[in-house]
Design a protein around this motif. Structure first.
Motif, mmCIF file in Angstrom:
data_model
loop_
_atom_site.group_PDB
_atom_site.id
_atom_site.type_symbol
_atom_site.label_atom_id
_atom_site.label_comp_id
_atom_site.label_asym_id
_atom_site.label_seq_id
_atom_site.Cartn_x
_atom_site.Cartn_y
_atom_site.Cartn_z
ATOM 1 N N GLU A 83 -66.377 9.506 -158.089
ATOM 2 C CA GLU A 83 -66.833 8.664 -159.194
ATOM 3 C C GLU A 83 -67.103 9.492 -160.600
ATOM 4 O O GLU A 83 -66.769 9.040 -161.659
ATOM 5 N N SER B 49 -70.611 9.715 -156.483
ATOM 6 C CA SER B 49 -69.867 10.642 -155.631
ATOM 7 C C SER B 49 -68.968 11.527 -156.650
ATOM 8 O O SER B 49 -68.764 11.585 -157.745
ATOM 9 N N ARG B 50 -68.489 12.581 -155.676
ATOM 10 C CA ARG B 50 -67.396 13.324 -156.599
ATOM 11 C C ARG B 50 -66.351 12.567 -157.431
ATOM 12 O O ARG B 50 -65.981 12.781 -158.553
#
Length: 137
Positions: A81, A78-79
């Motif tokens: 992460e 994800s962004r």
């Protein structure tokens, strides 16, 4: 329908599942059946990890388990992460560079002291004396 079937059969989990089945029954599953099997078993499939350490610790009546898994990340991040990974990489690089610089300065100081060069007369950090007593003897 064949493109959906091909897409399902290209999935990492489905490939591993089909490899474990006898060769004569691999082609008998429909795309819907393979998706259902992936949903049923996919959440528990960890795969093979480069580091897979598992142990238990018994303290009195209780048992505690510890698991350390490490390996190549195959999932999409994800962004948030990706941002955390970027910050961790920059922090790791900064720590490595600071450690390398300090180690290099220590080496230079020890070489300077071994040759008897005094940059500031009458001043010593005491590292050369400690090095001679602890390491060289």
């Amino acid at each position: 329908m064949s493109s959906v079937s091909d897409d399902v059969r290209d999935d990492f989990f489905v490939k591993n599942l089909l490899e474990k089945l006898p060769s004569d029954s691999r082609g008998s599953f429909s795309a819907d059946q393979l998706l259902a099997l992936k949903v049923a078993f996919g959440g528990r499939a960890w795969g093979v990890h480069a580091v897979d350490l598992r142990w238990t610790l018994k303290i009195w009546r209780w048992h505690y388990y510890f698991v350390v898994l490490a390996g190549r990340n195959r999932r999409e991040l994800s962004r948030r992460e990706r941002e955390i990974a970027r910050v961790a990489m920059v922090l790791s690089l900064a720590i490595f560079l600071v450690f390398s610089a300090l180690l290099g300065l220590l080496m230079l100081y020890l070489v300077k002291s071994a040759f008897g060069i005094n940059l500031f007369p009458g001043f010593s950090l005491g590292i050369w004396g400690w090095f001679q007593e602890s390491i060289l003897r």
